[in-house]
Scaffold this motif. Structure first.
Motif: not given
Length: 305
Positions: A40-48, A66-73, A287-291
């Motif tokens: 997300q910080d790299a600019g290609f993801a937003s998180l749910i 906790k203070d970073k943007p995300y949507r919690l379902v 790093e595996v998750a990021f890649l």
């Protein structure tokens, strides 16, 4: 053009015209969260984030996220987080599905369920892309999670999937190896017989736009010197772009050995579903998750969606 490292895939992911909406099934997984927020910080993801708030929120707090943007379902104890995540995808609210803190079997059972709407007319294939210090380029291996004992037709589809995946990140006419314990056909070893048949059929009617070799032993796939010492005359030794494993155990063990003993960087994606699926081991580092998410984003950039 073969890729030497993951940098080009990350750059491709960053070129996406949108942020991929990543739906994490069971978001209370430390390294998955760290890698996903890095994407997300790299600019290609937003998180749910899908999971129980009493598990997810304390972990976010502990990791400083906790203070970073995300949507919690929020899900309740006993609810199936994988189903909840798939429902989000099917409502058109997500672009990438990611396995978090949930058992592989539970995740795959929901993914494979035709009633869940993620299946297409293709088989599902889990392919890892791997960078090792002593190998000159990225190499793919599959299937490492989905098909336990692929038959001849399933191996053909794995070949097609692998070639299509490699082409989508820049490879042209990739070199694909059909892994076996030995490089000679032995009629009491079924995988060698099938490999020979696949290569013969490929010569008459190409399975995919690739160079296909098999059966071939592991050392010959990765080393020109091994081929020289064994008198195995094939110029593709040490230059393969992909490995089709004879069965799930072989593929999975190779990847884990590469990670633990060969200092390999890896990422894993299930292709053939309606959306890219990031599937990594829960013991993998961040790093595996990021890649894996970068890989999903790069693949989605090539799609028509």
């Amino acid at each position: 053009m073969a890729l030497n490292n993951f940098d080009q895939i990350v750059e491709r992911a960053k070129q996406s015209f949108r942020k991929e909406r990543v739906v994490i099934a069971g978001a209370d997984s430390e390294n998955i969260l760290l890698g996903a927020f890095e994407a997300q910080d790299a600019g290609f993801a937003s998180l749910i984030l899908v999971g129980e708030p009493t598990k997810v929120e304390p972990m976010l707090e502990r990791l400083g996220l906790k203070d970073k943007p995300y949507r919690l379902v929020a899900t309740q104890p006993g609810n199936n987080v994988v189903q909840a995540a798939i429902d989000i995808i099917n409502r058109g609210e997500g672009d990438v599905l990611m396995r978090g803190n949930t058992q592989t079997r539970s995740f795959l059972m929901r993914l494979l369920d035709e009633n869940n709407g993620l299946r297409t007319d293709k088989r599902l294939t889990h392919i890892d892309l791997v960078s090792m210090p002593e190998y000159p380029k990225l190499i793919a291996i599959g299937d490492v999670t989905v098909t336990i004992e692929p038959n001849l037709q399933q191996k053909k589809q794995i070949i097609r999937d692998m070639v299509e995946m490699l082409e989508s990140v820049g490879y042209e006419k990739p070199n694909i190896a059909l892994l076996s314990m030995v490089e000679n056909v032995s009629f009491h070893m079924k995988d060698t017989v099938e490999a020979q048949r696949l290569v013969m059929e490929h010569a008459e009617n190409p399975i995919a736009d690739c160079n296909l070799v098999g059966p071939i032993a592991y050392d010959l796939i990765l080393s020109k010197e091994a081929a020289r010492l064994k008198g195995y005359d094939n110029p593709l030794c040490g230059e393969f772009d992909g490995i089709v494993a004879p069965n799930l155990m072989a593929g999975n063990l190779i990847v884990k050995c590469w990670q633990m003993h060969a200092h390999a960087k890896t990422c894993g994606v299930v292709i053939g579903a309606k959306v890219p699926v990031a599937l990594t081991s829960r013991s993998d580092d961040k790093e595996v998750a990021f890649l894996s998410l970068a890989f999903c984003a790069a693949l989605d950039l090539q799609s028509d969606r």
